[in-house]
Design a protein around this motif. Structure first.
Motif, PDB file in Angstrom:
ATOM      1  N   GLY A  36       0.852  -1.183   0.000  1.00  0.00           N
ATOM      2  CA  GLY A  36       0.000   0.000   0.000  1.00  0.00           C
ATOM      3  C   GLY A  36       0.885   1.228   0.000  1.00  0.00           C
TER       4      GLY A  36
ATOM      5  N   LEU B 135      -8.635  15.656  -2.099  1.00  0.00           N
ATOM      6  CA  LEU B 135      -9.337  15.094  -3.265  1.00  0.00           C
ATOM      7  C   LEU B 135     -10.799  15.513  -3.312  1.00  0.00           C
ATOM      8  CD1 LEU B 135      -7.966  11.429  -3.337  1.00  0.00           C
ATOM      9  CD2 LEU B 135      -7.038  13.466  -4.461  1.00  0.00           C
TER      10      LEU B 135
ATOM     11  N   ALA C  65       0.121  -4.539  -7.728  1.00  0.00           N
ATOM     12  CA  ALA C  65      -0.625  -4.935  -6.528  1.00  0.00           C
ATOM     13  C   ALA C  65       0.027  -6.134  -5.865  1.00  0.00           C
ATOM     14  CB  ALA C  65      -2.062  -5.287  -6.907  1.00  0.00           C
ATOM     15  N   ALA C  66      -0.035  -6.165  -4.535  1.00  0.00           N
ATOM     16  CA  ALA C  66       0.328  -7.390  -3.817  1.00  0.00           C
ATOM     17  C   ALA C  66      -0.860  -8.332  -3.935  1.00  0.00           C
ATOM     18  CB  ALA C  66       0.616  -7.078  -2.355  1.00  0.00           C
TER      19      ALA C  66
ATOM     20  N   CYS D 236      -8.664   1.639   2.395  1.00  0.00           N
ATOM     21  CA  CYS D 236     -10.053   1.272   2.080  1.00  0.00           C
ATOM     22  C   CYS D 236     -10.345   1.504   0.605  1.00  0.00           C
ATOM     23  CB  CYS D 236     -11.016   2.150   2.878  1.00  0.00           C
ATOM     24  SG  CYS D 236     -11.019   1.851   4.647  1.00  0.00           S
TER      25      CYS D 236
ATOM     26  N   ARG E  80     -12.075   7.991  -4.209  1.00  0.00           N
ATOM     27  CA  ARG E  80     -11.086   7.450  -3.263  1.00  0.00           C
ATOM     28  C   ARG E  80      -9.675   7.867  -3.662  1.00  0.00           C
ATOM     29  NH1 ARG E  80     -10.989   5.921   1.897  1.00  0.00           N
ATOM     30  NH2 ARG E  80      -8.793   5.506   2.166  1.00  0.00           N
TER      31      ARG E  80
ATOM     32  N   GLU F 214     -18.544  17.177   1.462  1.00  0.00           N
ATOM     33  CA  GLU F 214     -17.401  17.975   0.997  1.00  0.00           C
ATOM     34  C   GLU F 214     -17.462  18.170  -0.520  1.00  0.00           C
ATOM     35  OE1 GLU F 214     -14.377  16.638   4.604  1.00  0.00           O
ATOM     36  OE2 GLU F 214     -13.998  15.891   2.586  1.00  0.00           O
TER      37      GLU F 214
ATOM     38  N   ASN G  91      -9.613  -2.819   2.800  1.00  0.00           N
ATOM     39  CA  ASN G  91      -9.048  -3.832   1.891  1.00  0.00           C
ATOM     40  C   ASN G  91      -8.381  -4.931   2.724  1.00  0.00           C
ATOM     41  OD1 ASN G  91      -9.739  -2.513  -0.594  1.00  0.00           O
ATOM     42  ND2 ASN G  91      -8.106  -1.024  -0.190  1.00  0.00           N
TER      43      ASN G  91
ATOM     44  N   LEU H 168      -6.206  -9.547   1.539  1.00  0.00           N
ATOM     45  CA  LEU H 168      -4.864 -10.146   1.579  1.00  0.00           C
ATOM     46  C   LEU H 168      -4.577 -10.740   2.952  1.00  0.00           C
ATOM     47  CD1 LEU H 168      -2.381  -7.605  -0.044  1.00  0.00           C
ATOM     48  CD2 LEU H 168      -2.851  -9.941  -0.810  1.00  0.00           C
TER      49      LEU H 168
ATOM     50  N   ILE I  13      -1.414  -0.808   9.602  1.00  0.00           N
ATOM     51  CA  ILE I  13      -1.495   0.613   9.972  1.00  0.00           C
ATOM     52  C   ILE I  13      -2.555   1.352   9.143  1.00  0.00           C
ATOM     53  CG2 ILE I  13       0.896   0.780  10.730  1.00  0.00           C
ATOM     54  CD1 ILE I  13       1.667   1.924   8.025  1.00  0.00           C
TER      55      ILE I  13
ATOM     56  N   ASP J  15      -6.067   3.099   7.842  1.00  0.00           N
ATOM     57  CA  ASP J  15      -7.496   2.757   7.735  1.00  0.00           C
ATOM     58  C   ASP J  15      -7.766   1.263   7.904  1.00  0.00           C
ATOM     59  OD1 ASP J  15      -7.862   5.405   7.114  1.00  0.00           O
ATOM     60  OD2 ASP J  15      -8.872   5.064   5.201  1.00  0.00           O
TER      61      ASP J  15
ATOM     62  N   TRP K  16      -7.010  10.923   8.528  1.00  0.00           N
ATOM     63  CA  TRP K  16      -5.686  11.402   8.149  1.00  0.00           C
ATOM     64  C   TRP K  16      -4.689  11.366   9.300  1.00  0.00           C
ATOM     65  CZ3 TRP K  16      -3.536  15.956  10.105  1.00  0.00           C
ATOM     66  CH2 TRP K  16      -2.515  16.552   9.361  1.00  0.00           C
TER      67      TRP K  16
ATOM     68  N   PHE L  10     -10.049  14.388  13.742  1.00  0.00           N
ATOM     69  CA  PHE L  10     -10.211  14.644  12.308  1.00  0.00           C
ATOM     70  C   PHE L  10     -10.759  16.038  12.074  1.00  0.00           C
ATOM     71  CE2 PHE L  10     -14.775  14.245  12.106  1.00  0.00           C
ATOM     72  CZ  PHE L  10     -15.083  13.342  13.109  1.00  0.00           C
ATOM     73  N   PHE L  11     -10.795  16.407  10.797  1.00  0.00           N
ATOM     74  CA  PHE L  11     -11.225  17.755  10.425  1.00  0.00           C
ATOM     75  C   PHE L  11     -12.047  17.678   9.151  1.00  0.00           C
ATOM     76  CE2 PHE L  11      -8.482  18.039   6.753  1.00  0.00           C
ATOM     77  CZ  PHE L  11      -7.487  17.121   7.054  1.00  0.00           C
TER      78      PHE L  11
HETATM   79  C1  LIG Z   1     -11.812  11.935  -0.684  1.00  0.00           C
HETATM   80  C2  LIG Z   1     -11.298  11.748   0.710  1.00  0.00           C
HETATM   81  C3  LIG Z   1     -11.292  12.818   1.585  1.00  0.00           C
HETATM   82  C4  LIG Z   1     -10.818  12.668   2.891  1.00  0.00           C
HETATM   83  N1  LIG Z   1     -10.838  13.737   3.742  1.00  0.00           N
HETATM   84  C5  LIG Z   1     -10.409  13.597   5.009  1.00  0.00           C
HETATM   85  C6  LIG Z   1     -10.434  14.705   5.914  1.00  0.00           C
HETATM   86  O1  LIG Z   1     -10.860  15.804   5.575  1.00  0.00           O
HETATM   87  N2  LIG Z   1      -9.983  14.516   7.183  1.00  0.00           N
HETATM   88  C7  LIG Z   1      -9.511  13.296   7.604  1.00  0.00           C
HETATM   89  O2  LIG Z   1      -9.111  13.179   8.772  1.00  0.00           O
HETATM   90  N3  LIG Z   1      -9.464  12.221   6.768  1.00  0.00           N
HETATM   91  C8  LIG Z   1      -9.909  12.340   5.488  1.00  0.00           C
HETATM   92  N4  LIG Z   1      -9.890  11.257   4.628  1.00  0.00           N
HETATM   93  C9  LIG Z   1      -9.396   9.956   5.131  1.00  0.00           C
HETATM   94  C10 LIG Z   1      -7.882   9.809   4.975  1.00  0.00           C
HETATM   95  O3  LIG Z   1      -7.486  10.226   3.712  1.00  0.00           O
HETATM   96  C11 LIG Z   1      -7.507   8.343   5.198  1.00  0.00           C
HETATM   97  O4  LIG Z   1      -7.801   8.039   6.540  1.00  0.00           O
HETATM   98  C12 LIG Z   1      -6.058   8.050   4.888  1.00  0.00           C
HETATM   99  O5  LIG Z   1      -5.800   8.250   3.533  1.00  0.00           O
HETATM  100  C13 LIG Z   1      -5.713   6.608   5.255  1.00  0.00           C
HETATM  101  O6  LIG Z   1      -4.379   6.343   4.883  1.00  0.00           O
HETATM  102  P1  LIG Z   1      -3.899   4.842   4.581  1.00  0.00           P
HETATM  103  O7  LIG Z   1      -2.468   4.962   4.212  1.00  0.00           O
HETATM  104  O8  LIG Z   1      -4.315   3.956   5.666  1.00  0.00           O
HETATM  105  O9  LIG Z   1      -4.749   4.371   3.317  1.00  0.00           O
HETATM  106  P2  LIG Z   1      -4.821   4.987   1.842  1.00  0.00           P
HETATM  107  O10 LIG Z   1      -4.449   6.432   1.848  1.00  0.00           O
HETATM  108  O11 LIG Z   1      -6.177   4.635   1.335  1.00  0.00           O
HETATM  109  O12 LIG Z   1      -3.721   4.166   1.042  1.00  0.00           O
HETATM  110  C14 LIG Z   1      -3.829   2.790   0.785  1.00  0.00           C
HETATM  111  C15 LIG Z   1      -3.094   2.496  -0.492  1.00  0.00           C
HETATM  112  O13 LIG Z   1      -2.935   1.082  -0.647  1.00  0.00           O
HETATM  113  C16 LIG Z   1      -3.207   0.726  -1.991  1.00  0.00           C
HETATM  114  N5  LIG Z   1      -3.515  -0.701  -2.043  1.00  0.00           N
HETATM  115  C17 LIG Z   1      -4.635  -1.331  -1.633  1.00  0.00           C
HETATM  116  N6  LIG Z   1      -4.530  -2.660  -1.834  1.00  0.00           N
HETATM  117  C18 LIG Z   1      -3.307  -2.878  -2.376  1.00  0.00           C
HETATM  118  C19 LIG Z   1      -2.619  -4.040  -2.815  1.00  0.00           C
HETATM  119  N7  LIG Z   1      -3.132  -5.259  -2.698  1.00  0.00           N
HETATM  120  N8  LIG Z   1      -1.390  -3.895  -3.335  1.00  0.00           N
HETATM  121  C20 LIG Z   1      -0.811  -2.673  -3.441  1.00  0.00           C
HETATM  122  N9  LIG Z   1      -1.419  -1.532  -3.055  1.00  0.00           N
HETATM  123  C21 LIG Z   1      -2.660  -1.638  -2.521  1.00  0.00           C
HETATM  124  C22 LIG Z   1      -4.353   1.658  -2.335  1.00  0.00           C
HETATM  125  O14 LIG Z   1      -4.571   1.758  -3.718  1.00  0.00           O
HETATM  126  C23 LIG Z   1      -3.828   2.952  -1.750  1.00  0.00           C
HETATM  127  O15 LIG Z   1      -2.952   3.586  -2.608  1.00  0.00           O
HETATM  128  C24 LIG Z   1     -10.350  11.387   3.313  1.00  0.00           C
HETATM  129  C25 LIG Z   1     -10.371  10.292   2.423  1.00  0.00           C
HETATM  130  C26 LIG Z   1     -10.838  10.465   1.142  1.00  0.00           C
HETATM  131  C27 LIG Z   1     -10.852   9.293   0.182  1.00  0.00           C
END
Ligand SMILES: Cc1cc2nc3c(=O)[nH]c(=O)nc-3n(C[C@H](O)[C@H](O)[C@H](O)COP(=O)(O)OP(=O)(O)OC[C@H]3O[C@@H](n4cnc5c(N)ncnc54)[C@H](O)[C@@H]3O)c2cc1C
Length: 400
Positions: A4, A41, A75-76, A105, A128, A157, A242, A245, A273, A275, A293, A320-321
């Protein structure tokens, strides 16, 4: 190795190198861009106010300089915990000493809308990824009609961003106010008033049965209160972790990958770690999965600390915000739906604080258009302060 390439992954590898981790590090990401933050986004990127380089936590050069190998667009597909190997979609595999799962997610297409037909029609969007936001942005043209299914954070939003582009916006939700599940009626009613004032048409108490594409008139959304025509539709009904896996690898999975307070899964060489992680929080005394975030950043750093052998724990409160029109707010704590609500200030003024209390103790607080107070609100969580004092704006907040 990290699976990820999102926010949590970026902060994990950054902290590892900062802490002196000298072994090879690889990030495998199925997106073809380096890690970026997702909040813009639905906000500044969608409004054309920021480009992606403005919200990458670390620039591309950093990964090269830090010897972090980026396998983008791959992808993994399989985790083999016995042999400590990860299989990839390009038929290669990578071995690991420590594996961090940070797969985040994806947009929900089922759930409450599981019987919804037409969610995969052209013109129906989800949000997303950067690519999703780019595709949606190109369709936000002055005068068009956007129908948003779902009145959660992303739906509201995007509603605000679309209005700023002159788009006609209709929000459909089965609930009585936006953000009803996440935040309750008091804040939801305020958000509803704000959106209605800015020209968003909100249809509360409305369920969607499907979406259809009419050859002559375009999209229409079929609802419990009649058909709604649309030039484009945003399906914003939540996100699904997700988990697959991890499940297939035999790791313990609940609502997410189950991890302890150091973010170790049921296999101690595998961490999870962001989401995806259902992590044990030592302050709250229970496990929770947080889609925000701040949590992704902090858990990325905490996983690095665990790998580096530092004794740190998941002990912070959820934060969060959001930004919508001229409303900005920050939330800290852990409210439950039946917590007692205390308002400090008048929502009509646009500037106020909401406290949530359970058995006389403050469980959560939210500052709306009042700034530089969130750290203080955080320090009040768990304290016993009477509702009268909390609501009394003649008392200095910092004296509480
Ligand atoms: C449109 C939007 C607006 C948001 N606004 C806010 C906000 O205002 N405030 C706030 O607090 N939070 C907000 N969030 C939530 C915040 O962005 C997430 O909590 C944060 O991105 C989580 O980070 P992460 O690294 O866990 O997952 P992600 O950022 O989702 O990253 C996971 C990555 O893993 C990749 N992946 C999945 N499966 C595989 C696989 N098998 N192999 C390789 N790669 C894979 C995915 O494609 C992705 O690139 C928002 C989310 C979105 C979508």
């Amino acid at each position: 190795m990290v699976i990820g390439g999102g926010l949590a992954a970026a902060h994990c590898v950054h902290e590892l190198r900062k802490g002196g981790y000298g072994k090879p590090i690889t990030i495998v990401s199925d997106e073809d861009v380096i890690p970026y933050e997702r909040p813009p986004l639905s906000k500044e990127f969608l409004q054309g106010k920021k480009s992606v380089v403005d919200f990458q936590p670390f620039p591309e050069e950093w990964y090269a300089a830090a010897s972090v190998s980026l396998r983008l667009g791959v992808a993994a597909t399989r985790i083999d915990t016995s042999n400590k190997m990860v299989g990839l979609s390009d038929s290669t595999s990578i071995g690991y000493d420590n594996l961090v799962i940070a797969t985040g997610c994806r947009s929900r297409l089922g759930g409450r809308a599981s019987n919804m037909t037409g969610w995969d029609l052209p013109g129906v969007h989800t949000l997303r990824s950067l690519a999703d936001s780019q595709a949606l942005k190109e369709q936000l043209v002055d005068g068009r009609q956007l129908v948003i299914i779902g009145a959660g954070w992303i739906g509201m939003e995007v509603a605000a961003s679309a209005r700023s582009a002159g788009v006609q916006v209709i929000v459909l939700t089965p609930d009585e106010v936006p953000l009803a599940v996440a935040m309750g009626t008091e804040f939801g009613s305020h958000v509803a008033r704000l959106h209605i004032k800015n020209g968003v048409h909100c249809r509360f108490g409305t369920t969607v049965s499907g979406i259809a594409l009419e050859p002559e008139s375009g999209l229409k959304v079929m609802t419990s209160s009649g058909d709604v025509p649309a030039d484009l539709v945003l399906l914003a009904i939540g996100a699904v972790p997700n988990n697959e896996l991890a499940t297939e690898a035999g790791l313990e999975v609940g609502t997410g990958v189950v991890v302890d307070a150091q973010l170790r899964s049921s296999d101690p060489s595998v961490l999870a770690i962001g989401d995806i992680a259902e992590a044990f929080n030592t302050t709250l005394g229970r496990s929770l999965r947080v889609e925000h975030w701040d949590n992704a950043i902090r858990q990325g750093k905490l996983a690095a600390a665990t790998i580096l052998g530092r004794e740190e724990s998941y002990d912070w409160l959820p934060y969060f915000f959001t930004d919508q029109f001229d409303l900005g707010m920050e939330y800290v704590g852990d409210r439950a739906a039946d917590d007692h609500v205390v308002l400090r200030g008048e929502p009509g003024s646009g500037e106020f604080i909401i406290f949530w209390l359970r058995k006389g103790l403050i469980t959560a607080a939210m500052n709306v258009n009042i700034w530089d107070v969130n750290d203080h609100l955080r320090s009040l969580i768990g304290k016993s302060i009477s509702a009268d004092r909390l609501a009394d704006t003649s008392l200095d907040l910092r004296s509480l």
